[in-house]
Design a protein around this motif. Structure first.
Motif, PDB file in Angstrom:
ATOM      1  N   ILE A 136       0.839  -1.206   0.000  1.00 32.07           N
ATOM      2  CA  ILE A 136       0.000   0.000   0.000  1.00 32.07           C
ATOM      3  C   ILE A 136       0.870   1.251   0.000  1.00 32.07           C
ATOM      4  CG2 ILE A 136      -1.636   1.364   1.358  1.00 32.07           C
ATOM      5  CD1 ILE A 136      -2.811  -1.370   2.299  1.00 32.07           C
ATOM      6  N   ILE A 137       1.903   1.266   0.823  1.00 27.77           N
ATOM      7  CA  ILE A 137       2.754   2.450   0.929  1.00 27.77           C
ATOM      8  C   ILE A 137       3.503   2.719  -0.373  1.00 27.77           C
ATOM      9  CG2 ILE A 137       4.848   3.325   2.079  1.00 27.77           C
ATOM     10  CD1 ILE A 137       3.745   2.184   4.679  1.00 27.77           C
ATOM     11  N   LYS A 138       3.824   1.662  -1.118  1.00 27.16           N
ATOM     12  CA  LYS A 138       4.605   1.812  -2.348  1.00 27.16           C
ATOM     13  C   LYS A 138       3.753   2.113  -3.580  1.00 27.16           C
ATOM     14  CE  LYS A 138       8.414  -1.045  -0.792  1.00 27.16           C
ATOM     15  NZ  LYS A 138       9.189  -2.266  -1.018  1.00 27.16           N
ATOM     16  N   VAL A 139       2.449   2.299  -3.428  1.00 23.31           N
ATOM     17  CA  VAL A 139       1.597   2.652  -4.569  1.00 23.31           C
ATOM     18  C   VAL A 139       2.126   3.965  -5.151  1.00 23.31           C
ATOM     19  CG1 VAL A 139      -0.725   3.383  -5.242  1.00 23.31           C
ATOM     20  CG2 VAL A 139      -0.434   1.470  -3.676  1.00 23.31           C
ATOM     21  N   PRO A 140       2.450   3.970  -6.445  1.00 25.45           N
ATOM     22  CA  PRO A 140       3.118   5.145  -7.022  1.00 25.45           C
ATOM     23  C   PRO A 140       2.261   6.406  -7.136  1.00 25.45           C
ATOM     24  CG  PRO A 140       2.646   3.530  -8.729  1.00 25.45           C
ATOM     25  CD  PRO A 140       2.272   2.904  -7.410  1.00 25.45           C
ATOM     26  N   GLU A 141       0.960   6.260  -7.267  1.00 27.55           N
ATOM     27  CA  GLU A 141       0.132   7.452  -7.431  1.00 27.55           C
ATOM     28  C   GLU A 141      -0.433   7.899  -6.073  1.00 27.55           C
ATOM     29  OE1 GLU A 141      -2.571   3.922  -7.980  1.00 27.55           O
ATOM     30  OE2 GLU A 141      -0.745   4.507  -8.961  1.00 27.55           O
ATOM     31  N   ASP A 142      -0.800   9.174  -6.011  1.00 27.07           N
ATOM     32  CA  ASP A 142      -1.430   9.693  -4.807  1.00 27.07           C
ATOM     33  C   ASP A 142      -2.790   9.034  -4.625  1.00 27.07           C
ATOM     34  OD1 ASP A 142       0.659  11.430  -4.329  1.00 27.07           O
ATOM     35  OD2 ASP A 142      -0.299  13.132  -5.325  1.00 27.07           O
ATOM     36  N   LEU A 143      -3.115   8.707  -3.394  1.00 28.56           N
ATOM     37  CA  LEU A 143      -4.410   8.092  -3.106  1.00 28.56           C
ATOM     38  C   LEU A 143      -5.282   9.064  -2.323  1.00 28.56           C
ATOM     39  CD1 LEU A 143      -3.371   4.502  -1.937  1.00 28.56           C
ATOM     40  CD2 LEU A 143      -4.416   5.136  -4.098  1.00 28.56           C
ATOM     41  N   SER A 144      -6.497   9.228  -2.784  1.00 31.29           N
ATOM     42  CA  SER A 144      -7.454  10.006  -2.005  1.00 31.29           C
ATOM     43  C   SER A 144      -7.922   9.126  -0.855  1.00 31.29           C
ATOM     44  CB  SER A 144      -8.650  10.398  -2.881  1.00 31.29           C
ATOM     45  OG  SER A 144      -9.369   9.227  -3.248  1.00 31.29           O
ATOM     46  N   GLY A 145      -8.648   9.691   0.061  1.00 32.95           N
ATOM     47  CA  GLY A 145      -9.201   8.911   1.160  1.00 32.95           C
ATOM     48  C   GLY A 145     -10.110   7.802   0.652  1.00 32.95           C
ATOM     49  N   ASP A 146     -10.914   8.112  -0.361  1.00 36.84           N
ATOM     50  CA  ASP A 146     -11.817   7.114  -0.935  1.00 36.84           C
ATOM     51  C   ASP A 146     -11.044   5.984  -1.607  1.00 36.84           C
ATOM     52  OD1 ASP A 146     -14.152   8.384  -0.124  1.00 36.84           O
ATOM     53  OD2 ASP A 146     -14.321   9.534  -1.992  1.00 36.84           O
ATOM     54  N   ALA A 147      -9.968   6.332  -2.320  1.00 32.91           N
ATOM     55  CA  ALA A 147      -9.167   5.321  -3.007  1.00 32.91           C
ATOM     56  C   ALA A 147      -8.484   4.405  -2.001  1.00 32.91           C
ATOM     57  CB  ALA A 147      -8.138   5.979  -3.908  1.00 32.91           C
ATOM     58  N   LEU A 148      -7.971   4.956  -0.901  1.00 35.82           N
ATOM     59  CA  LEU A 148      -7.346   4.140   0.133  1.00 35.82           C
ATOM     60  C   LEU A 148      -8.382   3.236   0.769  1.00 35.82           C
ATOM     61  CD1 LEU A 148      -4.926   3.319   1.845  1.00 35.82           C
ATOM     62  CD2 LEU A 148      -5.480   5.210   3.398  1.00 35.82           C
ATOM     63  N   ASP A 149      -9.565   3.756   1.025  1.00 33.10           N
ATOM     64  CA  ASP A 149     -10.645   2.957   1.599  1.00 33.10           C
ATOM     65  C   ASP A 149     -10.978   1.763   0.708  1.00 33.10           C
ATOM     66  OD1 ASP A 149     -12.670   2.464   3.586  1.00 33.10           O
ATOM     67  OD2 ASP A 149     -14.146   3.216   2.136  1.00 33.10           O
ATOM     68  N   LYS A 150     -11.111   2.005  -0.594  1.00 32.49           N
ATOM     69  CA  LYS A 150     -11.417   0.918  -1.536  1.00 32.49           C
ATOM     70  C   LYS A 150     -10.289  -0.102  -1.585  1.00 32.49           C
ATOM     71  CE  LYS A 150     -14.551   3.597  -4.383  1.00 32.49           C
ATOM     72  NZ  LYS A 150     -14.792   4.248  -5.657  1.00 32.49           N
ATOM     73  N   LEU A 151      -9.048   0.371  -1.534  1.00 30.52           N
ATOM     74  CA  LEU A 151      -7.901  -0.531  -1.550  1.00 30.52           C
ATOM     75  C   LEU A 151      -7.903  -1.414  -0.304  1.00 30.52           C
ATOM     76  CD1 LEU A 151      -5.260  -1.372  -2.970  1.00 30.52           C
ATOM     77  CD2 LEU A 151      -4.130   0.468  -1.704  1.00 30.52           C
ATOM     78  N   LEU A 152      -8.226  -0.847   0.829  1.00 32.65           N
ATOM     79  CA  LEU A 152      -8.249  -1.632   2.077  1.00 32.65           C
ATOM     80  C   LEU A 152      -9.389  -2.627   2.112  1.00 32.65           C
ATOM     81  CD1 LEU A 152      -7.380   1.188   4.628  1.00 32.65           C
ATOM     82  CD2 LEU A 152      -5.911  -0.719   3.919  1.00 32.65           C
ATOM     83  N   GLN A 153     -10.486  -2.307   1.423  1.00 34.15           N
ATOM     84  CA  GLN A 153     -11.615  -3.242   1.405  1.00 34.15           C
ATOM     85  C   GLN A 153     -11.245  -4.442   0.586  1.00 34.15           C
ATOM     86  OE1 GLN A 153     -15.210  -1.293   0.169  1.00 34.15           O
ATOM     87  NE2 GLN A 153     -15.127   0.167   1.817  1.00 34.15           N
TER      88      GLN A 153
END
Length: 45
Positions: A28-45
């Motif tokens: 997750i930390i190494k994802v190259p693009e900036d993540l919005s709060g919504d994008a991080l939430d979807k990634l964690l789901q």
């Protein structure tokens, strides 16, 4: 590191709680693009 400070703290806390493995946290930390709060939430789901 594209994740913001608060997002990084959340991901680290999830690892401490046993909800994420170290490998998952690093992925997750190494994802190259900036993540919005919504994008991080979807990634964690």
């Amino acid at each position: 590191m594209p994740l913001g400070k608060v997002q990084t703290q959340i991901v680290t806390k999830l690892e401490e709680m046993g909800r994420l493995s170290t490998e998952q946290r690093l992925t997750i930390i190494k994802v190259p693009e900036d993540l919005s709060g919504d994008a991080l939430d979807k990634l964690l789901q």
